[in-house]
Design a protein around this motif. Sequence first.
Motif, PDB file in Angstrom:
ATOM      1  N   ILE A 210       0.835  -1.208   0.000  1.00  0.00           N
ATOM      2  CA  ILE A 210       0.000   0.000   0.000  1.00  0.00           C
ATOM      3  C   ILE A 210       0.871   1.261   0.000  1.00  0.00           C
ATOM      4  N   SER A 211       2.050   1.205   0.657  1.00  0.00           N
ATOM      5  CA  SER A 211       2.901   2.399   0.727  1.00  0.00           C
ATOM      6  C   SER A 211       3.421   2.770  -0.662  1.00  0.00           C
ATOM      7  N   GLY A 212       4.005   1.809  -1.368  1.00  0.00           N
ATOM      8  CA  GLY A 212       4.561   2.093  -2.690  1.00  0.00           C
ATOM      9  C   GLY A 212       3.469   2.474  -3.677  1.00  0.00           C
TER      10      GLY A 212
ATOM     11  N   LEU B 239       8.309  -0.860  -9.127  1.00  0.00           N
ATOM     12  CA  LEU B 239       8.911  -2.191  -9.258  1.00  0.00           C
ATOM     13  C   LEU B 239       8.547  -3.036  -8.042  1.00  0.00           C
ATOM     14  N   GLU B 240       7.955  -4.196  -8.284  1.00  0.00           N
ATOM     15  CA  GLU B 240       7.542  -5.079  -7.195  1.00  0.00           C
ATOM     16  C   GLU B 240       8.150  -6.461  -7.439  1.00  0.00           C
ATOM     17  N   LYS B 241       8.763  -6.987  -6.391  1.00  0.00           N
ATOM     18  CA  LYS B 241       9.486  -8.253  -6.526  1.00  0.00           C
ATOM     19  C   LYS B 241       8.555  -9.460  -6.758  1.00  0.00           C
TER      20      LYS B 241
ATOM     21  N   GLY C  55       4.577   4.649  11.529  1.00  0.00           N
ATOM     22  CA  GLY C  55       3.221   4.147  11.765  1.00  0.00           C
ATOM     23  C   GLY C  55       2.948   2.908  10.937  1.00  0.00           C
ATOM     24  N   VAL C  56       2.306   1.915  11.561  1.00  0.00           N
ATOM     25  CA  VAL C  56       2.097   0.645  10.852  1.00  0.00           C
ATOM     26  C   VAL C  56       0.697   0.536  10.268  1.00  0.00           C
ATOM     27  N   GLY C  57      -0.214   1.407  10.669  1.00  0.00           N
ATOM     28  CA  GLY C  57      -1.589   1.304  10.176  1.00  0.00           C
ATOM     29  C   GLY C  57      -1.675   1.727   8.710  1.00  0.00           C
TER      30      GLY C  57
HETATM   31  C1  LIG Z   1      -1.514  -9.936  10.047  1.00  0.00           C
HETATM   32  C2  LIG Z   1      -1.561  -8.448   9.889  1.00  0.00           C
HETATM   33  C3  LIG Z   1      -2.726  -7.760  10.215  1.00  0.00           C
HETATM   34  C4  LIG Z   1      -2.774  -6.369  10.085  1.00  0.00           C
HETATM   35  N1  LIG Z   1      -3.955  -5.725  10.354  1.00  0.00           N
HETATM   36  C5  LIG Z   1      -4.059  -4.395  10.116  1.00  0.00           C
HETATM   37  C6  LIG Z   1      -5.331  -3.748  10.186  1.00  0.00           C
HETATM   38  O1  LIG Z   1      -6.360  -4.383  10.442  1.00  0.00           O
HETATM   39  N2  LIG Z   1      -5.382  -2.418   9.934  1.00  0.00           N
HETATM   40  C7  LIG Z   1      -4.272  -1.688   9.590  1.00  0.00           C
HETATM   41  O2  LIG Z   1      -4.378  -0.474   9.389  1.00  0.00           O
HETATM   42  N3  LIG Z   1      -3.056  -2.287   9.462  1.00  0.00           N
HETATM   43  C8  LIG Z   1      -2.938  -3.612   9.701  1.00  0.00           C
HETATM   44  N4  LIG Z   1      -1.729  -4.245   9.520  1.00  0.00           N
HETATM   45  C9  LIG Z   1      -0.566  -3.437   9.114  1.00  0.00           C
HETATM   46  C10 LIG Z   1      -0.597  -3.092   7.623  1.00  0.00           C
HETATM   47  O3  LIG Z   1      -1.171  -4.127   6.906  1.00  0.00           O
HETATM   48  C11 LIG Z   1       0.833  -2.888   7.092  1.00  0.00           C
HETATM   49  O4  LIG Z   1       1.548  -2.023   7.934  1.00  0.00           O
HETATM   50  C12 LIG Z   1       0.831  -2.317   5.675  1.00  0.00           C
HETATM   51  O5  LIG Z   1       0.024  -3.086   4.828  1.00  0.00           O
HETATM   52  C13 LIG Z   1       2.278  -2.276   5.169  1.00  0.00           C
HETATM   53  O6  LIG Z   1       2.327  -1.790   3.854  1.00  0.00           O
HETATM   54  P1  LIG Z   1       3.713  -1.443   3.155  1.00  0.00           P
HETATM   55  O7  LIG Z   1       3.424  -1.131   1.746  1.00  0.00           O
HETATM   56  O8  LIG Z   1       4.448  -0.434   3.969  1.00  0.00           O
HETATM   57  O9  LIG Z   1       4.578  -2.793   3.283  1.00  0.00           O
HETATM   58  P2  LIG Z   1       4.337  -4.208   2.594  1.00  0.00           P
HETATM   59  O10 LIG Z   1       2.896  -4.514   2.480  1.00  0.00           O
HETATM   60  O11 LIG Z   1       5.197  -5.154   3.335  1.00  0.00           O
HETATM   61  O12 LIG Z   1       4.882  -4.012   1.104  1.00  0.00           O
HETATM   62  C14 LIG Z   1       6.232  -3.990   0.781  1.00  0.00           C
HETATM   63  C15 LIG Z   1       6.400  -4.505  -0.646  1.00  0.00           C
HETATM   64  O13 LIG Z   1       7.773  -4.416  -1.022  1.00  0.00           O
HETATM   65  C16 LIG Z   1       8.066  -5.548  -1.835  1.00  0.00           C
HETATM   66  N5  LIG Z   1       9.529  -5.766  -1.876  1.00  0.00           N
HETATM   67  C17 LIG Z   1      10.329  -6.234  -0.876  1.00  0.00           C
HETATM   68  N6  LIG Z   1      11.612  -6.306  -1.305  1.00  0.00           N
HETATM   69  C18 LIG Z   1      11.625  -5.868  -2.590  1.00  0.00           C
HETATM   70  C19 LIG Z   1      12.659  -5.701  -3.558  1.00  0.00           C
HETATM   71  N7  LIG Z   1      13.921  -6.011  -3.290  1.00  0.00           N
HETATM   72  N8  LIG Z   1      12.331  -5.228  -4.789  1.00  0.00           N
HETATM   73  C20 LIG Z   1      11.020  -4.903  -5.079  1.00  0.00           C
HETATM   74  N9  LIG Z   1      10.003  -5.063  -4.199  1.00  0.00           N
HETATM   75  C21 LIG Z   1      10.301  -5.513  -2.962  1.00  0.00           C
HETATM   76  C22 LIG Z   1       7.298  -6.672  -1.129  1.00  0.00           C
HETATM   77  O14 LIG Z   1       7.153  -7.811  -1.970  1.00  0.00           O
HETATM   78  C23 LIG Z   1       5.997  -5.985  -0.791  1.00  0.00           C
HETATM   79  O15 LIG Z   1       5.044  -6.112  -1.817  1.00  0.00           O
HETATM   80  C24 LIG Z   1      -1.634  -5.643   9.630  1.00  0.00           C
HETATM   81  C25 LIG Z   1      -0.461  -6.339   9.292  1.00  0.00           C
HETATM   82  C26 LIG Z   1      -0.425  -7.722   9.406  1.00  0.00           C
HETATM   83  C27 LIG Z   1       0.831  -8.460   9.018  1.00  0.00           C
END
Ligand SMILES: Cc1cc2nc3c(=O)[nH]c(=O)nc-3n(C[C@H](O)[C@H](O)[C@H](O)COP(=O)(O)OP(=O)(O)OC[C@H]3O[C@@H](n4cnc5c(N)ncnc54)[C@H](O)[C@@H]3O)c2cc1C
Length: 475
Positions: free
Chosen positions: A17-19, A42-44, A451-453
């Motif tokens: 969601i962040s990217g 770019l997504e792995k 923040g993790v949400g």
């Molecule tokens: C079980 C669980 C329940 C949760 N419940 C909630 C909830 O109810 N409500 C809420 O708000 N939050 C919740 N969270 C937290 C929230 O889901 C996460 O903090 C958020 O989705 C993280 O998004 P992100 O994009 O930062 O990271 P990620 O979703 O981890 O995305 C990172 C991306 O980077 C990619 N990547 C990694 N290395 C490389 C590379 N070398 N090259 C290219 N791509 C790469 C990965 O494949 C991945 O797709 C929950 C988390 C978990 C695990």
Amino acid sequence: MPSSPGTRRVVVIGGGISGLSAAYYIRQLARTSDLPVEVILLEKERRVGGKFIARREDGYLVEGGPNGFLDSKPWTLDLVRDMGMESSLLPSDQAAARRFIFSRGKLHELKASPLSFFLSDLLSLRGRLRIFGELVAPTTPPGEDTSLAEFARRRLGKEALERMLDPMVSGIFAGDPERMSLRACFPRIAELEEDYGGLVRAMVKIAAERKRAKRAGEQVPASSGPSGPGGVLTSFRGGVSELSDRLAESLGEGVRTAVGVSSVATAGGGWHIGTDRGDISSDAVILATPADAAAAILAGAAPRSAAVLAEIPYSPMAVIGLGYSLANVDDPPHGFGYLIPGIERRKILGALWTSSIFPGNRSPERHFLIRAMVGGAKDHDTPFLDDETLVAVVRRELAATMGLVAEPSFVTVFRWEKAIPLYTVGHLERLARAESLLPPGLVLTGNAYRGVGINDCVRESKVSAQRVLDHLFPA
Ligand SMILES: Cc1cc2nc3c(=O)[nH]c(=O)nc-3n(C[C@H](O)[C@H](O)[C@H](O)COP(=O)(O)OP(=O)(O)OC[C@H]3O[C@@H](n4cnc5c(N)ncnc54)[C@H](O)[C@@H]3O)c2cc1C
């Protein structure tokens, strides 16, 4: 393919969601200001979404990661509205306002009003009386960070830490309060202590202010209480991955899946990005992977920042979805679900009563879905038991904690080796140092930082998108 002359290229690494939201906002903000920008994400993995993942099987929709976001913060809702997705939103049922904690052999409902809370027996009488000591507890020295456990012990007492704060921390971070940073995990609480000298004082003054504002006809936002965060848990009919899928769709050919990034290097005022499908050049980079992946990617270009990111710990988790026929369950649970304090020494962190949160949407008719959580900062073993053993452990725990002994007719397991990042004491200072050492034109975003949400991730991504545009097109 090179971009057209004059066009600046931004590469976003990571398609969670962040990217995805960072890429979306770069395009939107650039369009609004008529700036010539091309975005490549770019997504792995072969799919986008990161932690947003769902399985649709036997009429169930089981999510392996988040199940929604709170509507009390504006960021995700703003994004949803901007994308014209309001009609797909699915607010949780009113039943989801009922949250429980399993303690001393039974489920205790968390009450929102201070009086009902005081009358509930989640804490012993002594533990409840100790909460009044909050009024005279010493405050955290200005500017200092402290652990969640130290803060709670000092202000609210040991029992409130063990039976209230600990399960809350497990519900959000699957974390360990002894190691986690108050300022990074709960900035609002740190602020309240600083501004009002204590939490009880803050509650009283804010309640008075809300009353005054209501009387004056002003709009009053949802408040948080001891029963949980304010606001309504909100999702989509197709689960949260509906949002990540739509974001990817809106980015079209800009999204490249199954491309793992291994390195970034500065090159003539821009960047060279090394991937397992060849190199790509760009004018700026947003690094939106988990922290360990970001550390590996940055090892050559910014080794001191990389070393800080490599130290951010993660807790592992397994999410076990169990489906039941209502014919076999006498008294289906009604509410959000429950969390379990670590002091209870159970093998599950808690369970969400998904079919009660989103009735008629996550399970087939006359069936019920529960998601149990296992693992966390203090249990690195249980999530990695083989499926059969893991499900047997979870069933035993559900029987012992919520009296659910029926045989599930459907089971599915998700595992995350690195589920949620843990912001340990001093996190924000270390992060600021790591960011200050990054070469210009590279911005970090993602749940490992502020923040993790889902709301936090979307908010930070918009800020990151603006920072990149400010770098490329200085005023
Ligand atoms: C079980 C669980 C329940 C949760 N419940 C909630 C909830 O109810 N409500 C809420 O708000 N939050 C919740 N969270 C937290 C929230 O889901 C996460 O903090 C958020 O989705 C993280 O998004 P992100 O994009 O930062 O990271 P990620 O979703 O981890 O995305 C990172 C991306 O980077 C990619 N990547 C990694 N290395 C490389 C590379 N070398 N090259 C290219 N791509 C790469 C990965 O494949 C991945 O797709 C929950 C988390 C978990 C695990």
